[in-house]
Scaffold this motif. Structure first.
Motif, short mmCIF file in Angstrom:
data_model
loop_
_atom_site.label_atom_id
_atom_site.label_comp_id
_atom_site.label_asym_id
_atom_site.label_seq_id
_atom_site.Cartn_x
_atom_site.Cartn_y
_atom_site.Cartn_z
N ARG A 302 0.83 -1.20 0.00
CA ARG A 302 0.00 0.00 0.00
C ARG A 302 0.86 1.25 0.00
N GLU A 305 -1.61 6.54 1.09
CA GLU A 305 -3.05 6.73 1.22
C GLU A 305 -3.78 5.39 1.36
N ARG A 307 -3.74 2.77 -0.49
CA ARG A 307 -4.21 2.16 -1.73
C ARG A 307 -3.32 0.98 -2.10
#
Length: 358
Positions: A302, A305, A307
């Motif tokens: 990730r 943020e 993601r």
């Protein structure tokens, strides 16, 4: 104890704690001189050794402590307190805190050194388990990478193994539930058993069942379960056969650029949790096609943020001229996405079908 070397490679970084602490002492002295008799700031000098103890070596903490004590004695001159009982008590406080700071720095660096040595032992053991695959076997070119997470994440049980048997190539890529020596020990048992089973068992389903029984016999972990997610692959005569045991599916990239996942959805249960094993799923691959086997450290990487790593980025990575450069590109993409070291270990194995020789 030798001074630590900063991982970033900057020549000034290892001295940052010492420089900041000395700078703090200088600021306190300047403010003390400016304040004159209106305020006595000698006690603040004790903060410098404490700061050094938190980030620097015992040797440099000792230098800061000696500097703070000297400054505390000299600070009695501007205020006219030199030699008084009040000044003596303040200096004794700085001395006591400085001695404690050196002790704390020594205990901290010893503990960090023990942790580093333990992590290095586990990593060395893990590297011995993950043997380098053959460069070329059964008409397939191979390359593998193992990317360790940053030290605080612990050492995981990612594994891979390749067994070549005449015109057949069998591969396992997996991930042991858990971290540390127990995970490495189970990974070693699984890869060792796979080396034998891949030769003697006629199909991957039987290999998976035997590994299932092996993992089930392992001692139960503190979490109450012991299991291994794994994908077993057989490459033979232009055909890919897979048995997926709770693991991310291999990714097949055609020469055209098309990418697909190989295997069943959803996959079978992980090794060690029993349950039925799905028959091998066959898929054709042509010369120049590439098959990437991976662990979940890649999928779950990730950014800041939170993601996940975009799997579409693999399309360009797997288009590099060689299998080695493909894996280098994958690691570079992960590093850029995360913004540094990954938070979980990542094992990658890439196979490319090559033209038949002769």
């Amino acid at each position: 104890m030798a001074d630590r070397t900063d991982a970033a490679g900057s020549p000034w970084a290892p001295w940052l704690g010492l420089r900041l602490a000395i700078g703090f002492i200088a600021v306190v002295l300047l403010v003390d001189v400016a304040a004159g008799t209106h305020a006595v700031l000698i006690g603040f000098l004790a903060l410098a050794p404490l700061f050094a103890a938190a980030v620097d070596t015992p040797r440099r903490t000792g230098v800061v402590s000696a500097t703070a004590i000297t400054a505390a004695v000299a600070a009695g001159l501007p205020s006219g307190m030199l030699g008084s009982l009040d000044h003596l008590l303040r200096v004794l406080v700085v001395i006591a805190v400085s001695l404690m700071a050196v002790y704390v720095a020594r205990a901290r660096t010893r503990r960090e050194e023990r942790l580093r040595r333990m992590a290095e032992i586990v990593r060395t053991t893990q590297a011995a388990i993950l043997r380098e695959p053959p460069r070329y076997a059964a008409g397939v070119e191979l390359a593998a990478r193992y990317v360790s997470a940053y030290e605080e994440a612990g050492v995981g049980g990612d594994l891979y193994e390749v067994v070549a048997d005449h015109d057949r190539l069998r591969i396992i890529v997996g991930d042991v539930c858990g971290k540390g020596l127990a995970a490495v020990r189970l990974a070693s048992a699984v890869t060792g058993a796979f080396r034998q089973l891949a030769i003697i068992r006629p199909d991957l389903v039987q290999v998976a069942r035997d590994l299932d029984a092996l993992v089930a016999r392992e001692p139960t972990s503190a979490r109450g379960t012991t299991f291994v997610t794994a994908v077993l692959v057989e490459l033979r005569d232009g055909e890919i056969r897979t048995v997926n045991c709770g693991h991310p599916a291999p990714i097949l990239r055609r020469r055209s650029g098309e990418m697909t996942e190989c295997g069943t959805s959803p996959p079978d249960r992980p090794l060690g949790l029993a349950g039925p094993r799905t028959a091998e799923i066959g898929r054709h691959w042509a010369v120049g096609d590439r098959l990437l086997l991976l662990t979940d450290g890649l999928i779950e990487a990730r950014d800041g943020e939170r993601r996940f790593f975009p799997m579409d980025a693999l399309r360009d990575c797997l288009a590099e001229p060689s299998v080695d450069r493909c894996l280098d590109a994958v690691w570079g993409a992960v590093h850029r996405h995360v913004g540094g070291e990954p938070h979980d270990d990542i094992a990658l194995l890439l196979a490319e079908r090559r033209p038949a020789v002769g």
